[in-house]
Design a protein around this motif. Sequence first.
Motif, mmCIF file in Angstrom:
data_model
loop_
_atom_site.group_PDB
_atom_site.id
_atom_site.type_symbol
_atom_site.label_atom_id
_atom_site.label_comp_id
_atom_site.label_asym_id
_atom_site.label_seq_id
_atom_site.Cartn_x
_atom_site.Cartn_y
_atom_site.Cartn_z
ATOM 1 N N GLY A 1 0.802 -1.227 0.000
ATOM 2 C CA GLY A 1 0.000 0.000 0.000
ATOM 3 C C GLY A 1 0.829 1.268 0.000
ATOM 4 N N HIS A 2 2.030 1.208 0.564
ATOM 5 C CA HIS A 2 2.860 2.415 0.652
ATOM 6 C C HIS A 2 4.033 2.395 -0.313
ATOM 7 N N VAL A 3 3.840 1.712 -1.436
ATOM 8 C CA VAL A 3 4.817 1.793 -2.516
ATOM 9 C C VAL A 3 4.314 2.884 -3.479
ATOM 10 N N PRO B 1 -0.810 13.254 -1.446
ATOM 11 C CA PRO B 1 0.006 12.953 -0.259
ATOM 12 C C PRO B 1 -0.589 11.769 0.508
ATOM 13 N N CYS B 2 0.281 11.014 1.160
ATOM 14 C CA CYS B 2 -0.157 9.804 1.870
ATOM 15 C C CYS B 2 0.079 9.985 3.376
ATOM 16 N N VAL B 3 -0.655 9.229 4.205
ATOM 17 C CA VAL B 3 -0.467 9.306 5.664
ATOM 18 C C VAL B 3 0.956 8.970 6.077
ATOM 19 N N CYS B 4 1.674 8.215 5.208
ATOM 20 C CA CYS B 4 3.035 7.800 5.564
ATOM 21 C C CYS B 4 4.061 8.911 5.339
ATOM 22 N N GLY B 5 3.631 10.027 4.693
ATOM 23 C CA GLY B 5 4.564 11.127 4.467
ATOM 24 C C GLY B 5 5.029 11.224 3.018
ATOM 25 N N GLY C 1 1.790 9.774 -3.503
ATOM 26 C CA GLY C 1 1.473 8.885 -4.614
ATOM 27 C C GLY C 1 1.542 7.397 -4.307
ATOM 28 N N CYS C 2 1.442 7.023 -3.029
ATOM 29 C CA CYS C 2 1.442 5.596 -2.685
ATOM 30 C C CYS C 2 0.222 4.914 -3.328
ATOM 31 N N LEU C 3 0.333 3.593 -3.556
ATOM 32 C CA LEU C 3 -0.773 2.820 -4.142
ATOM 33 C C LEU C 3 -2.077 3.070 -3.361
HETATM 34 ZN ZN LIG Z 1 2.082 5.859 1.905
#
Ligand SMILES: [Zn+2]
Length: 384
Positions: A257-259, A267-271, A274-276
């Motif tokens: 999910g975070h690739v 933006p993604c919650v991981c920072g 464009g994560c999947l």
């Molecule tokens: Zn992510």
Amino acid sequence: MARRLPVLIDARGSRQANASHRLASAAPSDIRLRNRTAVMRALYPYDSHSRAELAKLTGMSKVSTSDVVAELLDDGLLVEGAYKTPHGPGKPSQLLRFNASSGAIVSIDLSDVTRLRGVVVDLSDKVMHRAEIALPHGGRLEPTEVIGLCQRLLDMCDVRVIGIAIATPGTVNDEGLILEAPNLGWVDMDLADGLHALIDCPVVVTNDADAAVFAEGYFGGGVSDMILVQIADGVGAGLLIDGNVVRGKGFTAGEIGHVVMSDGVRPCVCGKTGCLETIVSSPVLDAAVEERPDDAERIIARAGEELGRALAMPVALTNITHVVFSGPSRLVNRTMVEAAQSTIDLLTKSRFLDEVHVELSTIGEDAAMLGAAGMVLRRVLAVL
Ligand SMILES: [Zn+2]
């Protein structure tokens, strides 16, 4: 009340762990457990055999078979049924079968942000009871809510409970400690302590996608090698190779999910950006469909293409021939599957590679709960 069942294998719950343990020390208690397992596996879940047939099937002596059967009858795990008349001369023999209703497992799924769901299953993993709690929108899940639902489910059980199973998003180590579940806001969360306070039995905490792929392999299509992609609040994958869930050295195998995808922009919650997960998770797709309801079909097809692009490489890398999608049916449907199938075909097709089949989960939204319960069955009874 039947006595407590011995736990057959270690906390990893894997066949390899069990096998190496047995080879390392073949103490009488190990041989006894191995014999119990052999008899239960011969009958699990719905076969019937006489003692003589069981001796033949397991390679055990008739005396050992009778001893083990007597013990399992005493435990309530087997029951005696009809008599089978022999073709030739000889006495009729009584058939034995596995007694799936002699115990229960409570299993809870933490992967849906809108509700906490749980089931009670019997020892064949059949759902006997259900309960759920609606979660406030955007509210953080508290461990006390999980423990509360578990107590409600335990109250529904009228047979002994052989284990508790929790399927959670995030990374879970071998001891069942949730190392990190970003979507729940949890770090180093130990649910087992609170659950053990309710009942003294084994607790299996496992990643939801790992649990779902386990269920799909053992109770779904019966395929022993597959990638299962779970589309929920986040996106995760479970990898089953030769019937075993691949978890990885740091327990993060399948965390796709975070690739970052090449055309991702949000933006993604991981920072990262464009994560999947920012392209194909349920909340993202639901929001897009809500905004453009007439485009729903195209939005879902586009998500399928993205998933196909993300999966083409691991499919070619592992020679896995089955990809299974699991998630809410309003999003995870034929349209998504067909788009992913044509993308994977387009990107991987060659005369060197086997055909890849993309399918919908046959188990549906219960997959993670049933898989986690299946892991309890493997750990406590070693029948899977
Ligand atoms: Zn992510």
